[in-house]
Design an enzyme around this catalytic site. Structure first.
Site, short mmCIF file in Angstrom:
data_model
loop_
_atom_site.label_atom_id
_atom_site.label_comp_id
_atom_site.label_asym_id
_atom_site.label_seq_id
_atom_site.Cartn_x
_atom_site.Cartn_y
_atom_site.Cartn_z
N HIS A 1 -4.67 9.74 1.09
CA HIS A 1 -4.76 8.86 2.27
C HIS A 1 -5.54 9.56 3.38
O HIS A 1 -4.99 10.01 4.37
CB HIS A 1 -3.35 8.51 2.74
CG HIS A 1 -3.26 7.18 3.44
ND1 HIS A 1 -3.69 6.99 4.73
CD2 HIS A 1 -2.80 5.98 3.01
CE1 HIS A 1 -3.49 5.74 5.07
NE2 HIS A 1 -2.96 5.10 4.04
N ASP B 1 0.81 -1.22 0.00
CA ASP B 1 0.00 0.00 0.00
C ASP B 1 0.85 1.27 0.00
O ASP B 1 2.01 1.26 0.41
CB ASP B 1 -0.88 0.05 1.25
CG ASP B 1 -2.10 -0.84 1.16
OD1 ASP B 1 -2.21 -1.62 0.19
OD2 ASP B 1 -2.94 -0.77 2.07
N HIS C 1 3.77 -2.39 3.17
CA HIS C 1 3.89 -1.05 2.62
C HIS C 1 5.24 -0.88 1.92
O HIS C 1 6.27 -1.31 2.46
CB HIS C 1 3.74 0.00 3.72
CG HIS C 1 2.40 -0.04 4.40
ND1 HIS C 1 2.12 -0.92 5.43
CD2 HIS C 1 1.27 0.65 4.16
CE1 HIS C 1 0.86 -0.76 5.80
NE2 HIS C 1 0.32 0.19 5.05
#
Length: 272
Positions: free
Chosen positions: A111, A56, A202
């Protein structure tokens, strides 16, 4: 002694409360026990002999290329959930991700947290992110994972309008923290990982502790080796077999303990 609300105020307050629950209630799927038991496809449960590897928050011009190199060395392809505002800033990184055989999916335009209903904004943002990925890579993305894993009813509807299927995860590495190490990332993932699972990691520290991606990068060889030692294949969501099990529309707002206005987010300041 409490003062009773006027009837007019109560008449207004109850519908507003109901609307708020309808908006945020589906976000209870953030809780692993909710999605794992009720909607395994949303949790990312796929073929029992396969593990989906996902990342992500990218693309990041500093860290993402290092993940691409590491995955090349391991012979692994993955799914990268990208943010639209980063795609337009770093298009070359996204193109290279696709050129190397990885799958690109949508993590949103930015985000943010979606506590207030904004259905028009949600639809516009997701369509904009899809268009950014398509314009840069020539490929239309298939999957959507919202920031923080929070799926409101508005974001469910926006995903459907944008032609995306929501998918979350079954295991994560808690790799966004300043204290993350290669050993902690691997141990945290493996504690919840089973065949058919989807791993959330991530490839950037954009909204995390500075430099924390290095722990994830160093953990990758051991993670992949462990999955393969268990007799499992590892790859992107496109090879995971989740599509048939994924819901297209949002579940109804839950009742009981899951009917919370703000599901617990795992540490203020940064999430998936």
């Amino acid at each position: 002694m409490p003062v009773p609300l006027p009837r007019a105020a109560a008449a207004v307050g109850l519908p507003l409360a109901g609307a708020a629950l309808a908006h945020v209630g589906p976000a209870a799927t953030w809780l692993p026990v909710v999605r794992g038991r009720l909607i395994p496809g949303l949790a990312g449960v796929g073929h029992p002999r396969h593990v989906a590897l996902t990342f992500d928050d990218g693309p990041d011009p500093v860290s993402t290329p290092r993940f691409l190199d590491a995955l090349d060395g391991l012979g692994v392809r993955a799914t990268f959930f990208v943010l639209g505002d980063a795609v337009v800033r770093h298009p070359g990184v996204v193109r290279e991700t696709v050129r190397r055989g990885h799958e690109v999916a949508v993590h949103g335009w930015s985000h943010d947290r979606p506590w207030l209903p904004a259905p028009t904004r949600d639809v516009r943002a997701l369509r904009r992110a899809v268009a950014a990925v398509r314009d840069v890579t020539g490929v239309t993305p298939r999957w959507y994972r919202p920031p923080y894993g929070i799926l409101t009813s508005g974001r469910w509807a926006a995903a459907r309008a944008a032609g995306l299927r929501p998918v979350l995860w079954t295991a994560w590495g808690r790799d966004w923290t300043a204290t993350a190490t290669p050993a902690s990332v691997r141990a945290t993932v493996e504690a919840d990982l089973r065949g058919g699972g989807t791993v959330l990691l991530h490839d950037t520290d954009r909204t995390a502790a500075p430099g924390c991606w290095r722990a994830t990068l160093s953990a990758l060889p051991g993670l992949v080796a462990g999955v393969r030692a268990a007799g499992l294949a590892v790859g992107p969501l496109a090879e995971h077999g989740t599509a048939a099990a994924l819901p297209v529309t949002a579940p109804p707002a839950p009742y009981g303990p899951a009917a919370v206005a703000h599901p617990q987010v795992p540490e203020p300041g940064r999430r998936p």
